[in-house]
Write a protein that holds these residues in place. Sequence first.
Motif, PDB file in Angstrom:
ATOM      1  N   LYS A  35       0.863  -0.886  -0.059  1.00 59.21           N
ATOM      2  CA  LYS A  35       0.109   0.144   0.273  1.00 59.21           C
ATOM      3  C   LYS A  35       0.925   1.202   0.015  1.00 59.21           C
ATOM      4  O   LYS A  35       1.723   1.155   0.876  1.00 59.21           O
ATOM      5  CB  LYS A  35      -0.921  -0.075   1.367  1.00 59.21           C
ATOM      6  CG  LYS A  35      -2.016  -1.247   1.285  1.00 59.21           C
ATOM      7  CD  LYS A  35      -2.727  -0.885   2.565  1.00 59.21           C
ATOM      8  CE  LYS A  35      -3.626  -2.246   2.586  1.00 59.21           C
ATOM      9  NZ  LYS A  35      -4.621  -2.367   3.727  1.00 59.21           N
ATOM     10  N   LEU A  36       0.422   2.155  -0.962  1.00 61.29           N
ATOM     11  CA  LEU A  36       1.282   3.446  -1.113  1.00 61.29           C
ATOM     12  C   LEU A  36       0.467   4.377  -0.785  1.00 61.29           C
ATOM     13  O   LEU A  36      -0.844   4.464  -1.295  1.00 61.29           O
ATOM     14  CB  LEU A  36       1.911   3.587  -2.462  1.00 61.29           C
ATOM     15  CG  LEU A  36       2.596   4.667  -2.805  1.00 61.29           C
ATOM     16  CD1 LEU A  36       3.821   4.320  -3.683  1.00 61.29           C
ATOM     17  CD2 LEU A  36       1.761   5.755  -3.583  1.00 61.29           C
ATOM     18  N   GLU A  37       0.718   5.559  -0.187  1.00 59.59           N
ATOM     19  CA  GLU A  37      -0.210   6.724   0.323  1.00 59.59           C
ATOM     20  C   GLU A  37       0.730   7.957   0.150  1.00 59.59           C
ATOM     21  O   GLU A  37       1.642   8.207   0.578  1.00 59.59           O
ATOM     22  CB  GLU A  37      -0.963   6.644   1.397  1.00 59.59           C
ATOM     23  CG  GLU A  37      -1.797   5.380   1.817  1.00 59.59           C
ATOM     24  CD  GLU A  37      -2.731   5.426   3.024  1.00 59.59           C
ATOM     25  OE1 GLU A  37      -2.538   6.180   3.731  1.00 59.59           O
ATOM     26  OE2 GLU A  37      -3.142   4.319   3.151  1.00 59.59           O
ATOM     27  N   VAL A  38      -0.243   8.801  -0.715  1.00 53.40           N
ATOM     28  CA  VAL A  38       0.517  10.200  -0.919  1.00 53.40           C
ATOM     29  C   VAL A  38      -0.730  11.328  -0.393  1.00 53.40           C
ATOM     30  O   VAL A  38      -1.692  11.105  -0.670  1.00 53.40           O
ATOM     31  CB  VAL A  38       0.992  10.621  -2.243  1.00 53.40           C
ATOM     32  CG1 VAL A  38       1.311  11.985  -2.500  1.00 53.40           C
ATOM     33  CG2 VAL A  38       2.003   9.532  -2.693  1.00 53.40           C
ATOM     34  N   CYS A  39      -0.237  12.236   0.422  1.00 63.79           N
ATOM     35  CA  CYS A  39      -1.098  13.422   0.733  1.00 63.79           C
ATOM     36  C   CYS A  39      -0.436  14.707   0.475  1.00 63.79           C
ATOM     37  O   CYS A  39       0.594  14.814   0.830  1.00 63.79           O
ATOM     38  CB  CYS A  39      -1.824  13.258   2.209  1.00 63.79           C
ATOM     39  SG  CYS A  39      -2.483  14.672   2.748  1.00 63.79           S
ATOM     40  N   ILE A  40      -1.321  15.614  -0.517  1.00 66.10           N
ATOM     41  CA  ILE A  40      -0.460  16.652  -0.766  1.00 66.10           C
ATOM     42  C   ILE A  40      -1.472  17.879  -0.770  1.00 66.10           C
ATOM     43  O   ILE A  40      -2.498  17.829  -1.144  1.00 66.10           O
ATOM     44  CB  ILE A  40       0.007  16.640  -2.122  1.00 66.10           C
ATOM     45  CG1 ILE A  40       1.102  15.624  -2.572  1.00 66.10           C
ATOM     46  CG2 ILE A  40       0.542  17.904  -2.995  1.00 66.10           C
ATOM     47  CD1 ILE A  40       1.361  15.122  -4.025  1.00 66.10           C
ATOM     48  N   PRO A  41      -0.875  19.157  -0.165  1.00 62.83           N
ATOM     49  CA  PRO A  41      -1.882  20.346  -0.075  1.00 62.83           C
ATOM     50  C   PRO A  41      -2.211  20.497  -1.443  1.00 62.83           C
ATOM     51  O   PRO A  41      -1.517  20.798  -2.290  1.00 62.83           O
ATOM     52  CB  PRO A  41      -0.943  21.436   0.506  1.00 62.83           C
ATOM     53  CG  PRO A  41       0.078  20.653   1.122  1.00 62.83           C
ATOM     54  CD  PRO A  41       0.258  19.159   0.523  1.00 62.83           C
ATOM     55  N   VAL A  42      -3.594  21.121  -1.560  1.00 65.48           N
ATOM     56  CA  VAL A  42      -3.842  21.563  -3.176  1.00 65.48           C
ATOM     57  C   VAL A  42      -3.300  22.970  -3.580  1.00 65.48           C
ATOM     58  O   VAL A  42      -2.680  23.063  -4.528  1.00 65.48           O
ATOM     59  CB  VAL A  42      -5.454  21.843  -2.977  1.00 65.48           C
ATOM     60  CG1 VAL A  42      -5.958  22.447  -4.305  1.00 65.48           C
ATOM     61  CG2 VAL A  42      -6.204  20.482  -2.853  1.00 65.48           C
ATOM     62  N   LYS A  43      -2.751  23.762  -2.422  1.00 64.19           N
ATOM     63  CA  LYS A  43      -2.201  24.854  -2.700  1.00 64.19           C
ATOM     64  C   LYS A  43      -0.667  24.853  -2.265  1.00 64.19           C
ATOM     65  O   LYS A  43      -0.484  24.590  -0.836  1.00 64.19           O
ATOM     66  CB  LYS A  43      -3.086  26.228  -1.780  1.00 64.19           C
ATOM     67  CG  LYS A  43      -4.222  26.421  -2.479  1.00 64.19           C
ATOM     68  CD  LYS A  43      -4.276  27.154  -3.738  1.00 64.19           C
ATOM     69  CE  LYS A  43      -5.577  27.600  -4.138  1.00 64.19           C
ATOM     70  NZ  LYS A  43      -5.803  28.003  -5.271  1.00 64.19           N
ATOM     71  N   LEU A  44       0.150  25.262  -3.327  1.00 59.88           N
ATOM     72  CA  LEU A  44       1.522  25.280  -2.835  1.00 59.88           C
ATOM     73  C   LEU A  44       1.777  26.710  -2.064  1.00 59.88           C
ATOM     74  O   LEU A  44       0.889  27.506  -2.546  1.00 59.88           O
ATOM     75  CB  LEU A  44       2.295  25.190  -4.181  1.00 59.88           C
ATOM     76  CG  LEU A  44       2.098  24.021  -4.893  1.00 59.88           C
ATOM     77  CD1 LEU A  44       2.950  24.133  -6.240  1.00 59.88           C
ATOM     78  CD2 LEU A  44       2.683  22.722  -4.030  1.00 59.88           C
TER      79      LEU A  44
END
Length: 120
Positions: free
Chosen positions: A99-108
Amino acid sequence: MQLEEINKDIDKKIEINLYRIIQEAVNNIIKHSKATRVSIRLYEDDGRIYLKISDNGCGFRKGMLKFNKNGLGLIGMKERANLLNGEFSISSTPKRGTKLEVCIPVKLREKDEKDKSIFG
């Protein structure tokens, strides 16, 4: 594959890096996992974009990974997530998949939007 509606004004840097992470993950699954099922979910919630990829393949023990040509794909995926102020995690169990998970903010952040990295 499950793709939910995502903000249409997403930064191109985020789009490109998410695409490359997915590309590398699927490539690794095809090459190494012997999986018969793969699940990819991409969605946005509360100002963050989430990517979850899992397979039912052979899995691995983290200690088995050597950071050579086989491990560089994982390092690259983690670095791409980090460049976007995101989080990257991977978990795997032998004979039970990965299982791979990535979480990124929408706004840089403003500094990140101006950054001209090789990943953008």
